[in-house]
Scaffold this active site. Structure first.
Site, mmCIF file in Angstrom:
data_model
loop_
_atom_site.group_PDB
_atom_site.id
_atom_site.type_symbol
_atom_site.label_atom_id
_atom_site.label_comp_id
_atom_site.label_asym_id
_atom_site.label_seq_id
_atom_site.Cartn_x
_atom_site.Cartn_y
_atom_site.Cartn_z
ATOM 1 N N ARG A 181 3.238 -58.766 -10.317
ATOM 2 C CA ARG A 181 1.982 -59.516 -10.469
ATOM 3 C C ARG A 181 2.218 -61.028 -10.527
ATOM 4 O O ARG A 181 1.390 -61.799 -10.047
ATOM 5 C CB ARG A 181 1.237 -59.032 -11.719
ATOM 6 C CG ARG A 181 0.604 -57.682 -11.469
ATOM 7 C CD ARG A 181 -0.094 -57.117 -12.670
ATOM 8 N NE ARG A 181 -0.889 -55.964 -12.264
ATOM 9 C CZ ARG A 181 -1.387 -55.064 -13.091
ATOM 10 N NH1 ARG A 181 -1.186 -55.195 -14.386
ATOM 11 N NH2 ARG A 181 -2.099 -54.060 -12.639
ATOM 12 N N LYS A 191 -4.871 -34.225 -11.236
ATOM 13 C CA LYS A 191 -6.140 -33.544 -11.524
ATOM 14 C C LYS A 191 -7.313 -34.059 -10.715
ATOM 15 O O LYS A 191 -7.355 -35.231 -10.349
ATOM 16 C CB LYS A 191 -6.475 -33.756 -13.003
ATOM 17 C CG LYS A 191 -5.511 -33.071 -13.932
ATOM 18 C CD LYS A 191 -5.891 -33.363 -15.351
ATOM 19 C CE LYS A 191 -5.064 -32.526 -16.311
ATOM 20 N NZ LYS A 191 -5.467 -32.781 -17.685
ATOM 21 N N GLY A 216 -2.625 -46.034 -9.817
ATOM 22 C CA GLY A 216 -1.791 -45.140 -10.638
ATOM 23 C C GLY A 216 -0.353 -45.034 -10.173
ATOM 24 O O GLY A 216 0.342 -46.035 -9.992
ATOM 25 N N GLY A 271 -6.964 -49.345 -11.918
ATOM 26 C CA GLY A 271 -8.374 -48.970 -12.061
ATOM 27 C C GLY A 271 -9.287 -49.622 -11.035
ATOM 28 O O GLY A 271 -10.195 -48.970 -10.506
HETATM 29 P P1 AMP Z 1 -2.172 -39.069 -10.954
HETATM 30 O O1 AMP Z 1 -1.826 -39.946 -12.116
HETATM 31 O O2 AMP Z 1 -3.464 -38.342 -11.108
HETATM 32 O O3 AMP Z 1 -2.038 -39.786 -9.629
HETATM 33 O O4 AMP Z 1 -1.100 -37.902 -10.955
HETATM 34 C C1 AMP Z 1 0.266 -38.119 -10.767
HETATM 35 C C2 AMP Z 1 1.019 -36.965 -11.361
HETATM 36 O O5 AMP Z 1 0.640 -35.761 -10.723
HETATM 37 C C3 AMP Z 1 2.505 -37.073 -11.183
HETATM 38 O O6 AMP Z 1 3.084 -37.160 -12.465
HETATM 39 C C4 AMP Z 1 2.894 -35.769 -10.509
HETATM 40 O O7 AMP Z 1 4.069 -35.183 -11.029
HETATM 41 C C5 AMP Z 1 1.730 -34.866 -10.807
HETATM 42 N N1 AMP Z 1 1.625 -33.766 -9.854
HETATM 43 C C6 AMP Z 1 1.488 -33.872 -8.530
HETATM 44 N N2 AMP Z 1 1.468 -32.637 -7.964
HETATM 45 C C7 AMP Z 1 1.593 -31.741 -8.961
HETATM 46 C C8 AMP Z 1 1.624 -30.310 -9.014
HETATM 47 N N3 AMP Z 1 1.526 -29.563 -7.906
HETATM 48 N N4 AMP Z 1 1.739 -29.731 -10.217
HETATM 49 C C9 AMP Z 1 1.839 -30.487 -11.334
HETATM 50 N N5 AMP Z 1 1.796 -31.833 -11.356
HETATM 51 C C10 AMP Z 1 1.682 -32.449 -10.175
#
Ligand code: AMP
Length: 402
Positions: free
Chosen positions: A41, A202, A359, A382
């Protein structure tokens, strides 16, 4: 850049020599043992600061740092960050212990034209996060012009990002300009076909984003843990995989609105599974229709990657958020790494425009060694996600040409 006032607009209308230019930067950098960790940054805001200083302005930097809850807290002082900033601006950066009032005013008076001063954390005042007009006016009192170079903070209507623009002529800095140009090229008026890649753990954190994307892009690739909920919504058995059972209807609604908008949703056709998510776990590749009961999906499989390669081959624009698998632990990083490298290669060849952010995305692309060749990688979290959701960001709206 159409739509927003930039430094070029400022320079075309005013001589800023000796003028006080307040620059909102994002100096909210990670710290390790009192030292700046990742300095991306600082690196990104430096060109705006040096350009203004080069034109003889008194450059006064505003930023928040951490979450000090509206009052001074030495733990969240910007002083060490101001020191670190000087490595990127090529000269000493001065510091003042308050961002408003006499302390700030005196420091600015003492500042030589062509020099840079960082004011203390704006969040040391409760008026910052409340966007209190009196606080914004107190900030504005110390400047003649306002420049916002902190896209990553533009989703918040705070005193130093939005309130202040009501009192001063306001412009986008160079980093903000680059970000807005990239985002416009990716989802505003993109070259088609546009492929969006959305992964991560998620659905729950990305419902609004998915709902907006299906209306804007030609194909939506869903990977990561969130794809599991979509597979389950289609009636597939997903064993022990991460899933959000209460969002099955939401997943079906998203698939339905994608159909209505003629957006192709691409879900994994094959997946990499293991009995547990840990280093050294034995990985197997299976069809997405045949996930064993005692296994969990941790990555997309080779057939899915082959299909994605075809999509990237014809795409003109790719917008990317989130990993396609549990990329922190090999071999479950393979899907993300290979797909990202394909996009990076096509971008480098000038075949497509690729924009990524939000993220874990930057970490995943860095790990793949792909970030450098993407057209643009946003350092914003964000704000990038809200932009992907189609939300108007208050800090950006305030810079619009009228
Ligand atoms: P996010 O912060 O929502 O972008 O999620 C990132 C996280 O999702 C990372 O820590 C990944 O390890 C996790 N992730 C991605 N694919 C999977 C999966 N199939 N099962 C469990 N965790 C996952």
């Amino acid at each position: 850049m159409a739509g927003h006032k930039t430094l070029d607009d400022l320079f075309a209308t005013a001589d800023i020599k000796g003028r006080r230019v307040l620059v909102r930067a994002d100096l909210n950098v990670p710290m390790q043992d009192g030292k700046v960790g990742d300095a991306t940054r600082l690196e990104r805001v430096a060109p705006t600061l040096t350009e203004l200083a080069g034109r003889g302005a008194k450059v006064v930097v505003l930023s928040h740092f951490g979450r000090p809850k509206g009052k001074p807290d030495a733990k969240y002082s910007l002083k060490p960050v101001a020191e670190a900033l000087s490595a990127f601006t090529g000269g000493t950066v001065a510091f003042a212990d308050d961002c408003i009032g006499e302390v700030a005013q005196r420091a600015i008076e003492a500042l030589a034209p062509g020099s840079i001063l960082v004011l203390e954390n704006t969040r040391f005042h409760a008026g910052e996060e409340k966007n209190d007009p009196d606080f914004a006016a107190a900030l504005a009192k110390n400047g003649d012009v306002y420049v916002n170079d902190a896209f990553s903070c533009a989703h918040r209507a705070h005193g130093s990002t939005e309130g202040i623009t009501r009192f001063l002529p306001s412009y986008a800095g160079r980093a903000m300009e680059a970000e807005l140009t990239a985002l416009e090229a990716a989802l505003g008026t993109p070259k088609r076909p546009v492929v969006a890649v959305v992964g991560g753990a998620k659905i729950s954190t990305k419902i609004a984003l998915l709902a907006n994307l299906v209306k804007k892009v030609d194909a939506l690739v869903i990977g990561g843990g969130m794809a599991n909920t979509f597979l389950a919504a289609q009636g597939k058995k997903i064993g022990k995989s991460l899933c959000e059972p209460d969002l099955l209807d939401t997943a079906r609604e998203i698939l339905e609105s994608a159909r209505a908008a003629k957006c192709d949703v691409v879900l994994p056709s094959d997946v990499v599974v293991a009995a547990e998510f840990k280093a050294g776990a034995t990985a197997h590749t299976v069809s997405a229709d045949a996930v064993p009961e005692d296994m969990m999906i941790l990555d997309v499989g080779p057939d899915t990657l082959k299909h994605l390669a075809g999509r990237f081959e014809t795409a003109k624009t790719v917008v990317w958020n989130g990993p396609l698998g549990a990329f922190e632990i090999p071999p479950f990083d393979r899907g993300t790494v290979e797909a990202a490298r394909l996009v990076a290669m096509r971008s480098k060849q000038g075949e497509l425009v690729s924009v990524a952010g939000g993220g874990d995305t930057v970490a995943a692309l860095n790990e793949a060694g792909a970030a450098e060749d993407f057209t643009y990688v946003s350092a914003a979290g964000g704000a990038f996600l809200e932009w992907m959701e189609g939300v108007e960001l208050p800090g950006v709206a305030a810079l619009a040409k009228t």
